[in-house]
Design a protein around this motif. Structure first.
Motif, PDB file in Angstrom:
ATOM      1  N   PHE A  20      16.876 120.200-133.868  1.00  0.00           N
ATOM      2  CA  PHE A  20      16.709 121.613-134.198  1.00  0.00           C
ATOM      3  C   PHE A  20      16.704 121.840-135.715  1.00  0.00           C
ATOM      4  CE2 PHE A  20      18.442 121.284-130.000  1.00  0.00           C
ATOM      5  CZ  PHE A  20      17.866 122.309-129.271  1.00  0.00           C
ATOM      6  N   ARG A  21      16.888 120.759-136.474  1.00  0.00           N
ATOM      7  CA  ARG A  21      17.060 120.908-137.912  1.00  0.00           C
ATOM      8  C   ARG A  21      16.125 119.981-138.701  1.00  0.00           C
ATOM      9  NH1 ARG A  21      18.157 124.970-137.127  1.00  0.00           N
ATOM     10  NH2 ARG A  21      19.981 126.236-137.470  1.00  0.00           N
TER      11      ARG A  21
ATOM     12  N   ASN B 197      12.628 124.111-138.962  1.00  0.00           N
ATOM     13  CA  ASN B 197      13.888 124.332-138.251  1.00  0.00           C
ATOM     14  C   ASN B 197      13.626 125.266-137.085  1.00  0.00           C
ATOM     15  OD1 ASN B 197      15.613 122.827-139.868  1.00  0.00           O
ATOM     16  ND2 ASN B 197      16.158 124.557-141.184  1.00  0.00           N
TER      17      ASN B 197
ATOM     18  N   PRO C 193      21.335 117.540-131.689  1.00  0.00           N
ATOM     19  CA  PRO C 193      21.464 118.600-132.699  1.00  0.00           C
ATOM     20  C   PRO C 193      20.428 118.488-133.821  1.00  0.00           C
ATOM     21  CG  PRO C 193      23.637 117.834-132.061  1.00  0.00           C
ATOM     22  CD  PRO C 193      22.656 116.935-131.367  1.00  0.00           C
TER      23      PRO C 193
ATOM     24  N   THR D 101      25.131 119.230-136.180  1.00  0.00           N
ATOM     25  CA  THR D 101      24.248 120.206-136.831  1.00  0.00           C
ATOM     26  C   THR D 101      24.616 120.375-138.304  1.00  0.00           C
ATOM     27  OG1 THR D 101      23.931 121.381-134.746  1.00  0.00           O
ATOM     28  CG2 THR D 101      23.479 122.610-136.776  1.00  0.00           C
TER      29      THR D 101
ATOM     30  N   THR E 234      20.330 126.718-132.761  1.00  0.00           N
ATOM     31  CA  THR E 234      20.886 125.376-132.909  1.00  0.00           C
ATOM     32  C   THR E 234      21.158 124.766-131.533  1.00  0.00           C
ATOM     33  OG1 THR E 234      23.179 126.144-132.882  1.00  0.00           O
ATOM     34  CG2 THR E 234      22.056 126.077-135.039  1.00  0.00           C
ATOM     35  N   TYR E 235      21.478 123.477-131.576  1.00  0.00           N
ATOM     36  CA  TYR E 235      21.875 122.804-130.335  1.00  0.00           C
ATOM     37  C   TYR E 235      23.049 123.535-129.689  1.00  0.00           C
ATOM     38  CZ  TYR E 235      23.688 119.263-127.170  1.00  0.00           C
ATOM     39  OH  TYR E 235      24.133 118.609-126.051  1.00  0.00           O
TER      40      TYR E 235
END
Lengths: 178, 542
Positions: free
Chosen positions: B109-110, B120, B106, A153, B124-125
């Motif tokens: 989500f971005r 977004n 991940p 992330t 988050t993941y």
């Protein structure tokens, strides 16, 4: 709409015409029996009725009559030509009939047994007993290639899309036409 | 109108993958939970699987496309493009799905940070990773941890399903290409688990009456009912009601047995009716929860194309679980390919049916009729392998579900319509995917490769749309999203949406694992904050 008197006899006639069509679609060869030998025309007829009611049976009878089914006295080439005419002139009806015939043929217990007996494991109702398959062997079947990556992330970064021109360069040929 | 004055703690609309999880979590916490389901229980004999003509039924009465069957539990969905695949009944579409069970990544989500053509997510993941693991424990997911193309995960509760001959053939092809592959994770128990028998490899993976495949009516609902949840079947919700303060008060529903309209009241309302049914219900409830204008919009299906290949050696793909491997080689964005986002290969085995093989399974390739039929069959049956390429499509507000105010169904609800058309990025991706599918086929030594682009004779993309997502998307901004990161409506603070409609992006995978993990997370949030949430008049950013 046909009345019941006019429809008398349509059953046997249609059954014979359909049997002739089925035998052109699925002729017997070697170990494989022909479609009509197995009575494939019967479930096909039943499904036509289920799908479209009596009117569909009447329409089918008319369509088969137009191509001369049950092909009495016709040589092989003429019978094949008649079926090709149905395929060309009424493609949707032909597709439906062909698929119904194929499905009825391959769900017949005699064909299931034949397929299985030829060495391709096959069951009439596979869900009941399933198939014997060896369990996954972690020692020999776990991938060892080490390939693959993913982005954390916090590591997701902006990519430069300026060269893509998604608004101006339009793909007109795509899919199988690409 | 029949009504009682009871006010339940929680009303859940829809009993599928997510509604069942919510019922379990909240009933176990001692809440008074009522779930309304428009369909009924599906008995084992109702499935196609136990009948000799099962393949015919898969194409007719058991067809997952609502427009290809005639079932009283369904409501009309008028699509000008996609095939609409769902099931209405206890357990929802888990009655007919294939249960391929991969997780998001991940970066899914971005996408706002990555390229800005998608938003977004507000989470988050890492926020849902623990819930993925716990859903897997609940359902007995099978698979193999350690995939270097995914974040680390807990071991799957049951081990990988058998590594079939088709899997071996494709693994060899991916190795030859130098591409990633991994045994697929499945919502199928590979061994006895939680009272369910292990998979018997029948291959008939569109639902599973023996329950080896996760069928939420078998795996979740018995526990939820034992915990005190109440499930009202044949209850078609017509509209959600709100009070003067804008909070949801409950729902009006038609009892499909008595024909009477009834009212159920609750402190919290959870809508779990899928990516079509949920926006349908909100729009039919006076445009509820739609100050953003996003309800029904940004419908996502994934970019989807496919290939069927035939190889010389028998692979007997009629046996074993429907999926074999997954390749994540192209999962991340690489703009040098000419588009953003990525895709996966979902590698299958083959059809379990000889009849389906001859009538055009997967690629539409049919057996010839006449003299060559049997020779074709001998060469092709037992030699086929299917592959999907499934990618992340970009949102488009014009891809949507919406009400047709000029037509109503038998219950007086406007008919829902659906429109979906792939955009420029999606078309480029699908072209690339088809080329790569050909690469796999060649590397596998296929003697025949047939591609499938799901376009009809008029060029309309008619994807088999299992994945109907994005139509009530989650976000951080009430102006551009329908719910916050806890699935809570921005406009109706005691109403939560828990299904695929909240997914802000589609990822490159089948969505049910993510939808299920999100439902578990949101349900636990409601459970842990029930006093506040059941009385709140304001939705906060998560």
């Amino acid at each position: 709409m046909s009345d019941s008197n006019n429809r008398t006899g349509i059953g046997p006639q249609l059954s014979a015409a359909l049997a002739a069509l089925v035998d052109e679609l699925l002729p017997g060869k070697g170990d494989w029996p022909s479609g009509a030998t197995l009575g494939v025309q019967h479930p096909v007829m039943e499904r036509i009725a289920m799908h479209g009611g009596e009117a569909a049976l009447d329409e089918l009878a008319a369509a088969l009559a137009r191509i001369g089914a049950p092909f009495e006295g016709l040589e092989v080439d003429a019978r094949v030509a008649a079926v090709r005419r149905l395929e060309a002139e009424e493609p949707a009806r032909f597709r439906w009939l062909r698929n119904a015939a194929y499905q009825a043929y391959y769900e017949n217990p005699a064909i299931v047994t034949l397929i299985d007996g030829r060495g391709t494991p096959y069951r009439l109702r596979p869900h009941v007993r399933g198939y014997e398959l060896p369990a996954f062997d972690p020692a020999t079947q776990t991938p060892t290639h080490g390939r693959g990556h993913w982005i954390r992330t916090a590591d997701v970064r902006s990519v430069d899309t300026s060269g893509l021109n998604l608004e101006t360069e339009i793909t007109t040929k795509w899919g199988l036409q690409r | 109108m029949s009504a009682n004055n009871d006010i339940h703690d929680v009303l859940i609309i829809g009993s599928g993958a997510t509604g069942s999880i919510a019922a379990l979590v909240l009933a176990k916490a001692g809440h008074d939970v009522v779930c309304l389901e428009q369909g009924g229980w599906i008995e084992p004999g109702d499935f196609a699987h136990l009948h000799n003509d099962w393949a015919w039924r898969r194409a007719t009465s058991w067809n997952p496309d609502v427009n290809m069957r005639s079932h009283p539990d369904d409501y009309p969905v008028d699509s000008d493009s996609s095939q609409v695949l769902m099931w209405n009944g206890v357990g929802g579409s888990t009655n007919v799905y294939g249960a391929i069970w991969p997780r998001y990544r991940p970066s899914d989500f971005r996408k706002g940070d990555e390229h800005g053509l998608q938003p977004n997510w507000p989470i988050t993941y890492e926020d849902i990773a623990p819930h993925y693991d716990r859903v897997d424990l609940l359902l007995g997911t099978s698979g193999l941890a350690g995939d270097p193309a995914q974040p680390p995960r807990a071991p799957c509760p049951t081990g990988p399903l058998p590594f079939t001959a088709a899997a071996g053939r494709l693994a060899g092809a991916f190795d030859a290409l130098g591409w990633h592959w991994w045994p697929v994770e499945a919502g199928v128990v590979s061994e006895a688990y939680d009272g369910r028998p292990g998979c018997n490899g029948c291959g008939m993976c569109n639902g599973c009456p023996r329950g080896s495949m996760t069928l939420n009516s078998r795996s979740i609902w018995p526990k939820a009912l034992a915990a005190g949840a109440r499930l009202q079947t044949h209850a078609r919700v017509l509209r959600i009601e709100t009070g003067a303060d804008g909070r949801a008060t409950g729902a009006i529903w038609k009892n499909r047995i008595t024909g009477m309209e009834e009212r159920t009241r609750a402190r919290i309302v959870i809508v779990a009716a899928n990516g079509v049914g949920t926006p349908r219900l909100l729009l039919a409830s006076g445009n509820l929860a739609n100050s953003s204008g996003m309800v029904g919009r940004n419908l996502l299906h994934h970019t989807l194309v496919a290939a069927q290949i035939w190889v010389d050696e028998p692979v007997n793909g009629q046996m074993g679980y429907v999926a074999s491997l997954i390749s994540r080689e192209f999962a991340e964005t690489d703009v040098s390919r000419g588009f953003v986002n990525g895709f996966n290969f979902n590698c299958l085995t083959s059809t379990p049916s000889a009849g389906e093989m001859t009538t055009g399974w997967m690629s539409g390739t049919t057996a010839p009729w006449g003299a060559g039929h049997h020779e074709w069959f001998e060469k092709h049956f037992g030699h086929s392998i299917g592959l999907f390429a499934i990618g992340d499509d970009l949102p488009n507000p014009d891809n949507r579900v919406f009400l047709d105010e000029s037509r109503t169904d038998e219950d007086g609800v406007p008919v829902i319509r659906m429109h979906y058309e792939p955009g420029e990025n999606d078309r480029r991706m699908m072209n690339y995917m088809l080329d790569r599918l050909e690469d796999v086929g060649r590397a596998a030594g296929a003697f025949e490769i047939a591609l499938q682009d799901y376009r009809d004779a008029n060029g309309v993309y008619r994807t088999p749309a299992w994945h109907m997502i994005g139509t009530c998307r989650m976000g951080a901004d009430p102006e551009t999203s329908v719910v916050n990161g806890w699935h809570q409506s921005w406009d109706v603070p005691n109403m939560f949406i828990m299904d695929g409609s909240v997914l802000a992006t589609g990822g490159v995978v089948n969505p049910t694992p993510t939808i299920s993990a999100l439902a578990l997370r949101a349900s636990e949030h409601i459970r842990d904050n029930f006093a506040d949430l059941s009385g709140t008049t304001r939705t906060l950013a998560a």
